[in-house]
Design an enzyme around this catalytic site. Structure first.
Site, mmCIF file in Angstrom:
data_model
loop_
_atom_site.group_PDB
_atom_site.id
_atom_site.type_symbol
_atom_site.label_atom_id
_atom_site.label_comp_id
_atom_site.label_asym_id
_atom_site.label_seq_id
_atom_site.Cartn_x
_atom_site.Cartn_y
_atom_site.Cartn_z
ATOM 1 N N HIS A 18 -16.054 -6.136 -25.567
ATOM 2 C CA HIS A 18 -16.751 -5.106 -24.801
ATOM 3 C C HIS A 18 -16.730 -5.360 -23.293
ATOM 4 O O HIS A 18 -16.294 -4.519 -22.512
ATOM 5 C CB HIS A 18 -18.217 -5.008 -25.233
ATOM 6 C CG HIS A 18 -18.405 -4.622 -26.657
ATOM 7 N ND1 HIS A 18 -17.623 -3.693 -27.300
ATOM 8 C CD2 HIS A 18 -19.318 -5.033 -27.580
ATOM 9 C CE1 HIS A 18 -18.042 -3.550 -28.542
ATOM 10 N NE2 HIS A 18 -19.059 -4.349 -28.744
ATOM 11 N N ASP A 35 -18.668 -11.974 -29.676
ATOM 12 C CA ASP A 35 -19.225 -10.693 -30.094
ATOM 13 C C ASP A 35 -19.266 -9.685 -28.962
ATOM 14 O O ASP A 35 -19.106 -8.483 -29.202
ATOM 15 C CB ASP A 35 -20.637 -10.903 -30.651
ATOM 16 C CG ASP A 35 -21.199 -9.651 -31.297
ATOM 17 O OD1 ASP A 35 -20.513 -9.083 -32.169
ATOM 18 O OD2 ASP A 35 -22.311 -9.236 -30.927
ATOM 19 N N GLU A 79 -30.053 -7.809 -24.418
ATOM 20 C CA GLU A 79 -30.784 -7.246 -25.547
ATOM 21 C C GLU A 79 -32.113 -7.966 -25.672
ATOM 22 O O GLU A 79 -32.182 -9.190 -25.532
ATOM 23 C CB GLU A 79 -29.993 -7.393 -26.843
ATOM 24 C CG GLU A 79 -28.693 -6.610 -26.873
ATOM 25 C CD GLU A 79 -28.005 -6.741 -28.223
ATOM 26 O OE1 GLU A 79 -28.469 -6.081 -29.178
ATOM 27 O OE2 GLU A 79 -27.026 -7.489 -28.315
#
Length: 496
Positions: free
Chosen positions: A256, A251, A232
């Site tokens: 994920h 996170d 990101e």
């Protein structure tokens, strides 16, 4: 251009018919509801994927009436449905079945009010969606049970959808699972991971198991390494308080990216059915080698971007990782010895999520390379998840002209160019799946716990009192230690 509003554009529209049902959203005034859930539900209505009787019951502590809540949701849909035209007539019909009940999630009378409203609108199938702070998950489920809202009549269902994070560590994940399963059976608990709803992640299964070309080469004999990157370019964007408690490893990697890894590396399922597919993903996660404490410094690297400690809500002495990279090995016959390099971070050079599968180099280089670097650029298969979904295959081709000079070229597939129409958002896909009872893309209890077992040794090492997370400059690919981790194994990160 195809007509996206044509009800016959998707043949599955009638095969995957959603039954008459209601969706109860706890935390309905939050960003997730406004940015993702309501736009996704509106688009499904726009595409005629939902029955006309589909109802939404929103809940939060804010004192609102039905009309005010409907107006708020209308504003959210208009603002965040960027690729869908707003149809006032459709919204008018859709909004008639939107209701709101204010109340504290710890107040039993609020659940009685929800139950009364469900009875008034005569919906027997109900999907409860927890769009709340994670600390409320267990309590809300217990209150649903205490009010009897989990009890479905003959032929009906009651399901619960839980957003990540599923616990803060292995112990808390187990405790949360016990609280959820005391109210709902495991097959009615849907732990949502929006990454698994992305088209490219789903396409991994079709790409591997629907083609005879690639699956025979999908193993240690031909593949040298796999790199999974979720980068990101932005920072925490006002979420400093939450991110300080979570960090990049929790996170992104624990949920994920380990789920993406499992999808890439799993064995073929006997049949394409939810339990069979999830059994193979769970088996793969249990096959990941657990690091010993002394191995963590060699195979896992944290980082924190310079300036994170000045973000709003962040402790000036925070040791939180905003970058995390790890090397995982899978202990089975297909992948023994093949490193899976996984990394994620904020304030990196660009926004990009991809899976790069590097094949072994040819055993003998017969041709001259135009760039003189051919041995360092072997065949590469890249599955791009975002921002532009697609697949790219890099191979060697002869350059025009005399002599046998070769150079790498790419063959690209792009979703937009090949299929023309828009791809459904991850939440559109996953919400439909929950309503029809297809849990293929949802995470099961044993998968959650297996993922926590993989990352827990890393978390323990990074949380030790004397450990300090190295800093990295915003706009770089993380701390130098991340590159050194690969250099020790004779590899380099792909930073294209």
């Amino acid at each position: 251009m195809p007509d996206d509003h044509n009800p016959f554009a998707d043949p599955l529209r009638f095969e995957r018919r959603v039954p008459e049902c209601a969706m109860v959203i706890f935390g309905a005034n939050g960003d997730l509801t406004k940015r993702k859930l309501l736009p996704a539900l509106y688009r499904l209505a726009y595409d005629r994927r939902l029955p006309a009787s589909f109802a939404i019951i929103g809940n939060s502590r804010t004192d609102l009436g039905d009309d005010e809540f409907r107006n708020n949701m209308r504003d959210a849909v208009q603002k965040f449905s960027e690729d869908t035209a707003f149809d006032p007539d459709l919204w008018s019909r859709f909004a008639k079945n939107i209701y709101y009940i204010a109340g504290d999630m710890n107040d039993p009378s609020m659940y009685q009010a929800i139950g009364k409203r469900i009875g008034e609108i005569e919906r027997h199938n109900v999907l409860f969606y927890l769009s709340t702070q994670p600390s409320y998950y267990g309590a809300v489920a217990e209150q649903i049970g205490a009010a009897g809202l989990n009890e479905a009549g003959p032929g009906a269902w009651r399901r619960i959808v839980v957003e990540k994070p599923f616990g803060h560590d292995l112990e808390s994940a187990r405790a949360l699972n016990q609280r959820l399963q005391a109210v709902f059976p495991e097959n009615e608990i849907y732990r949502i991971d929006h990454y698994l709803g992305k088209e490219t992640v789903q396409n991994i299964l079709a790409f591997r198991f629907g083609n005879g070309i690639f699956e025979p080469l999908w193993n240690r004999r031909y593949i040298n390494q796999v790199q999974i990157t979720a980068a990101e370019s932005i920072g925490v964007e006002g979420r400093g308080g939450y991110y300080q408690e979570a960090g990049a490893l929790r996170d992104m990697i624990q949920n994920h990216l380990l789920q993406v890894l499992a999808t890439v590396a799993m064995e073929p399922a006997a049949v394409f059915e939810p339990d069979a597919v999830r059994d193979e993903r769970a088996k793969l996660l249990r096959s990941i080698k657990i690091m010993q404490p002394e191995q963590v410094p060699l195979y896992a690297v944290p980082g924190q971007y310079d300036g994170f400690r000045e973000e709003k809500g962040v402790d000036p002495g925070s040791n939180t990782d905003t970058f995390a990279a790890a090397t995982f090995f899978i202990e089975n016959w297909r992948w023994a010895g093949v490193p899976f390099f996984v990394r994620t971070g904020k304030k990196l050079p660009k926004r990009s999520t991809e899976i790069a599968i590097q094949y072994n180099s040819a055993p003998l280089s017969l041709f001259a390379s135009g760039d003189g670097d051919l041995p360092k650029r072997p065949n590469l298969l890249i599955l791009r998840i975002q921002p532009e979904e697609g697949i790219s295959l890099r191979f060697v081709s002869k350059q025009p002209g005399a002599g046998m000079h070769v150079r790498p070229v790419s063959m690209d597939f792009k979703y937009g160019a090949s299929f023309g129409g828009r791809s459904p958002s991850a939440y559109e896909t996953l919400l439909i799946d929950a309503m029809i009872g297809d849990a293929t893309l949802y995470t099961r209890q044993d998968m959650v716990e297996a993922s926590w077992r993989v990352v827990e040794p890393i978390l323990h090492a990074w949380q030790s009192p004397n450990f300090r997370v190295p800093l990295y400059e915003p706009g770089t690919w993380g701390p130098p230690e991340a590159e050194k981790m690969l250099e020790r194994q004779g590899r380099h990160w792909r930073n294209a």
